[in-house]
Scaffold this active site. Structure first.
Site, PDB file in Angstrom:
ATOM      1  N   GLY A   1      41.883  45.201  30.759  1.00  0.00           N
ATOM      2  CA  GLY A   1      41.457  45.387  29.376  1.00  0.00           C
ATOM      3  C   GLY A   1      42.256  44.549  28.398  1.00  0.00           C
ATOM      4  O   GLY A   1      43.442  44.305  28.618  1.00  0.00           O
TER       5      GLY A   1
ATOM      6  N   GLY B   1      39.699  42.299  28.450  1.00  0.00           N
ATOM      7  CA  GLY B   1      38.775  41.502  29.244  1.00  0.00           C
ATOM      8  C   GLY B   1      38.805  40.009  29.053  1.00  0.00           C
ATOM      9  O   GLY B   1      38.082  39.290  29.738  1.00  0.00           O
TER      10      GLY B   1
ATOM     11  N   ASP C   1      43.657  53.191  37.977  1.00  0.00           N
ATOM     12  CA  ASP C   1      45.062  53.101  37.608  1.00  0.00           C
ATOM     13  C   ASP C   1      45.757  52.152  38.577  1.00  0.00           C
ATOM     14  O   ASP C   1      45.808  52.424  39.789  1.00  0.00           O
ATOM     15  CB  ASP C   1      45.686  54.496  37.669  1.00  0.00           C
ATOM     16  CG  ASP C   1      47.149  54.507  37.238  1.00  0.00           C
ATOM     17  OD1 ASP C   1      47.740  53.429  37.055  1.00  0.00           O
ATOM     18  OD2 ASP C   1      47.700  55.621  37.083  1.00  0.00           O
TER      19      ASP C   1
ATOM     20  N   CYS D   1      52.754  40.006  27.082  1.00  0.00           N
ATOM     21  CA  CYS D   1      52.793  39.391  25.755  1.00  0.00           C
ATOM     22  C   CYS D   1      54.031  39.874  25.007  1.00  0.00           C
ATOM     23  O   CYS D   1      53.937  40.479  23.938  1.00  0.00           O
ATOM     24  CB  CYS D   1      51.520  39.707  24.976  1.00  0.00           C
ATOM     25  SG  CYS D   1      51.371  38.715  23.470  1.00  0.00           S
TER      26      CYS D   1
END
Length: 486
Positions: free
Chosen positions: A300, A302, A349, A419
């Site tokens: 996510g 994506g 998960d 990040c």
């Protein structure tokens, strides 16, 4: 309310406050960020769309509202220090809505070319509309004190001298929490104790880059769109080739990506070049044997999954994109919709994976983190994060990397990405996992990631790579490439 109350004092006619749609919208966005822990990049677009429909906002109105919101958030630390010098009470005793209005006024006075009288009068009018006459008088008094000097003059007054406390000086001047200044300086490799009075150029360049508006960068997804198509659609003045990624196009004028057919159709997307380089490095890492099964273990929302899926399709490989949060898994499915090759999106998960060990040839694990590498895009994050947040992410990051190494076959490649440039989220995580601290993991060895980013300068000593806003024009993405050996 009786006529006397409504009309004001005798001899002074009542004047209805003038509503300024641009500044009211900016105030509403700041309140949403403060009250709901929302992100400006998610709150602002729907507010602007509504304003275009109901208030007739044009391009200039939208640009001013955007500048007021992002400028106020980015420089909040600096403006708070200046406001604190102009009020007779601690800032914690000033109501948050009042602080938001004062921040908007301070930014107009100190961070834009709006004339002083216009900045003060427009902000006081905003205060009358959203706060009432009583607090508007307080706002007026504070802004007139701020208007007594320019930004440089105020910084001379409120920032500690550099030679006495370099971190605190930089925190006030460049509007970052002190602990983030310290962490970024450590990650750059020149902490204050080493740098001394003359070693601040690198950290100052980085902090200033965090306060600049980032370029909007598109990715042309292979097999579905080309950079030539995007550049031709945008025209010479609006589109520029990417600096490092062969699939990147930069919007020179900060235009609206959603206006492009290729973006609306999913053939292209908005994606920072740093993220593109991470995906490309994994896809291009040397690999012996089978290369047909790829995994994005934290997919996510994506963007990387869509690029990996397109690259995998060109080679006849299949991508499995896994995301723990159902709503984010839906975003992944939307990003991959129309991918030319085989792919599957699942809600799973990554620390308790449903796949068998040794299933995949290439695995990307872009782990949750503090996001300190994307402060240009989410300036409010710097005021929300705390040093203790690192302790919350640490076990998850290590668990995800261990499972990634278990998911890949012997000889396969894992990309650990985040990040954030914070050392506790980058090299420390990889070192701990490879040395078996906190749990066992399959044997692995480093792959030098630098040759997989051809043409990109200042990549350090390797074998891992840290990108920087001030050096590469990207988010501060970190990448470690590992090959499973046993």
């Amino acid at each position: 309310m009786n006529d006397q109350r409504r009309r004001g004092r005798p001899g002074k006619p009542y004047r209805r406050p003038k509503k300024d749609p641009v500044r009211i919208l900016a105030f509403e966005a700041l309140r949403a960020v403060d009250e709901r822990d929302a992100y400006a990049n998610l709150v602002l677009p729907p507010l602007l769309r509504k304003a275009r429909e109901s208030e007739g906002f044009d391009t200039r109105d939208a640009a001013l509202a955007t500048e007021l919101v992002y400028g106020t958030l980015r420089r909040q630390g600096t403006y708070d220090a200046i406001i604190a010098a102009c009020v007779d009470r601690p800032l914690r005793e000033v109501d948050p809505p009042v602080l938001d209005v004062l921040g908007l006024g301070a930014h107009q006075l100190l961070g834009t070319r709006i004339p002083t009288h216009a900045a003060v009068s427009a902000t006081v009018e905003l205060a009358r509309v959203v706060l009432g006459d009583g607090r508007a008088k307080f706002v007026n008094a504070v802004l007139r004190r701020i208007a007594d000097d320019d930004l440089d003059g105020w910084l001379d007054r409120v920032a500690p001298p550099y030679d006495e406390d370099p971190e605190d000086h930089l925190a006030v001047v460049h509007s970052h929490p002190r602990w983030i200044v310290s962490a970024l300086w450590d990650a750059l490799g020149a902490p204050p104790a080493v740098a001394g009075g003359g070693g601040s150029a690198g950290i100052e360049d980085l902090l200033e880059a965090d306060n600049e508006r980032p370029e909007v960068t598109l990715v042309a997804r292979p097999g579905r769109c080309t950079t030539d198509e995007l550049l031709e659609t945008l025209g010479e003045e609006a589109g520029l080739p990417g600096r490092w990624s062969p699939y990147a196009v930069r919007l020179a004028d900060g235009g609206e990506p959603g206006a492009l057919d290729a973006v609306r159709e999913g053939r292209a997307g908005v994606q920072d070049e740093g993220s593109q380089l991470v995906a490309l490095s994994l896809a291009n890492a040397p690999l012996d044997g089978d290369d047909s099964r790829w995994l994005d273990g934290c997919a996510g929302p994506g963007g990387k999954a869509a690029l990996l899926g397109a690259l995998a399709a060109e080679r006849g490989a299949a991508l499995l994109a896994a995301e723990k949060q159902p709503h984010r898994a839906r975003l992944v499915a939307r990003a991959l919709d129309g991918n030319p090759g085989p792919y599957q999106v699942i809600t799973a998960d990554g620390t308790r994976p449903p796949w068998r060990s040794g299933t995949f040839d290439r695995v990307l694990m872009d782990v949750p983190c503090t996001g300190l590498g994307a402060l240009r895009r989410r300036p409010e994050a710097r005021w929300r994060r705390r040093p203790e947040d690192l302790d919350g992410f640490a076990p998850l990051q290590r668990a995800l990397l261990r499972e990634a190494l278990g998911a890949v076959r012997v000889g396969g490649v894992v990309a650990y990405a985040t990040c954030s440039p914070h050392l506790a989220e980058t090299r420390a995580v990889v070192d701990d996992v490879l040395k078996g601290r906190g749990g066992t993991a399959p044997g692995a060895e480093w792959i030098d990631a630098r040759p997989l980013m051809p043409g990109v300068p200042a990549l350090g000593a390797g074998p891992d790579v840290q990108l920087w806003p001030h050096l590469h024009g990207t988010d501060a993405m970190y990448l470690a490439l590992l090959r499973r050996t046993g």
